[in-house]
Design a protein around this motif. Sequence first.
Motif, PDB file in Angstrom:
ATOM      1  N   ALA A 102       0.904  -1.406  -0.208  1.00  0.00           N
ATOM      2  CA  ALA A 102      -0.077   0.082   0.484  1.00  0.00           C
ATOM      3  C   ALA A 102       0.473   1.248   0.074  1.00  0.00           C
ATOM      4  O   ALA A 102       0.622   2.037  -0.452  1.00  0.00           O
ATOM      5  CB  ALA A 102      -0.825   0.400   1.088  1.00  0.00           C
ATOM      6  N   LEU A 136      -0.428  -4.984  -5.627  1.00  0.00           N
ATOM      7  CA  LEU A 136      -1.493  -5.104  -4.038  1.00  0.00           C
ATOM      8  C   LEU A 136      -3.030  -5.633  -4.570  1.00  0.00           C
ATOM      9  O   LEU A 136      -3.222  -6.119  -3.609  1.00  0.00           O
ATOM     10  CB  LEU A 136      -1.929  -3.479  -4.054  1.00  0.00           C
ATOM     11  CG  LEU A 136      -2.528  -3.221  -2.451  1.00  0.00           C
ATOM     12  CD1 LEU A 136      -1.760  -4.031  -1.294  1.00  0.00           C
ATOM     13  CD2 LEU A 136      -2.678  -1.614  -2.118  1.00  0.00           C
ATOM     14  N   VAL A 186      -7.744   0.232  -0.620  1.00  0.00           N
ATOM     15  CA  VAL A 186      -6.752   0.854  -0.945  1.00  0.00           C
ATOM     16  C   VAL A 186      -7.255   2.412  -1.938  1.00  0.00           C
ATOM     17  O   VAL A 186      -6.378   2.230  -2.002  1.00  0.00           O
ATOM     18  CB  VAL A 186      -6.739  -0.337  -2.217  1.00  0.00           C
ATOM     19  CG1 VAL A 186      -6.003  -0.012  -3.593  1.00  0.00           C
ATOM     20  CG2 VAL A 186      -6.378  -1.829  -1.992  1.00  0.00           C
TER      21      VAL A 186
END
Length: 434
Positions: A19, A122, A142
């Motif tokens: 992240a 991710l 996210v």
Amino acid sequence: MTAAHAFRRRRAAGFILLAAAFMVAFFHRVAPAALAEDLLRDLGAGAVALGTLSAMYYYVYTAMQIPAGILADRAGPRIGVAGGSLVAAAGTLLFAAAPGLLLANAGRFLVGLGVATAFVGLMKYNAEWFEARYYGLLSGMVVLLGNVGSVFGAGPLAQVLHWLSWRQALAGIGLVSLVLAVLIWVFVRDRPAAAGFADTHPPRRGPRGAWWIELRDVACNRHVWPHAVCLFTIIGGFFTFTGLWAVPYLGDVFGLGRQAASNYVSLALLLFAVSGFAGGWLSDRIGRRKPVAVAAAAATLAVWLATILLPWRPGPGAALLFGLNGLAPSAMVVCYAAAKESVAPHTAGMAIAFVNTGLFLGAALLQPAFGALLELAWDGTTRDGVPVYRAADYETGLWLLAAVAAVGLTAALAMRETYAGPLHPDTDDQEAAT
């Protein structure tokens, strides 16, 4: 420490590092807005050249989304994101040292090339380490975390420029990417089994087909295309404005300084982040994707029309308008979950990359198009060597964003509802589950 606790800690560590790399990617998307005046002056750029320099990130990012999806599905996120962060570090340092547009564009190219792997990596990591019922919520999280990075690229970056030159500020970000590359390589693992835990999802059994056949299947899936079009038009338009032209617009039309103008952009980006998280949570909660996307597209169109037609000025009216500018499009995060649910699970990375290509193709084309419309109407006025554009010039670009938002609303209405579940599960995965 129990095995379950150790698993959660390891999962969280990987998520945080990936992240962080994605936050750096978001920083680079919007930083040119805060740097616009410096870049126009120090690099001798006009509106089209500045739009092209900013969009260089999007050009290569767009072109890399499919390769990034293939890399995420085939090699895993660890290699892709660690290597990408290393390339981004080199590009950022080159951009910071560039004496002119040629090397600045080369640096921006390398930045886009490097950070292109962060988002898909991710999302692939989330698909492997977390249960499927959390995917919409995770998609929103996210976006929330990524936009924290974009917030730093607006108001806080403008504040930092009081103490550091834009070159020093970018060099610092380059060093951050270098550190992240090392940490991701050391601590991130692609699947729980690679870290000594039981896999969250049973691995797909049997041989996989060639990657180009899997990619063809994703690209030919008619249920994936509306999501790509929505991200092209709705989010691409949002990043066109907040990522480049909002700060010059507020300065030229209303006489705001860089810091004051960047604060409005920061507000839009912050609310975009928070409401994206809320949109993902709501979509999971009601078990629907399409109504959330349609509402976001309709609200975005309404905000662009309000920006053009209403008699607003800096102050509460501008704060409300920029806040709505961030709130309206953010729920489009559900397009990632819906795209993943529209294909076989083992091609989730490719599907996410495919629709993400739409977003960055939108920004790549719309940023310079906006600049071209400005330059076409420009009357030649300058201030301290920097071109100054009129309100009517900017309105032409805003009408462009409103028009593409109308296309996005049409695409949202054409979506097929997935009901937060897979439309095309793998046969092997179904057998494993039973």
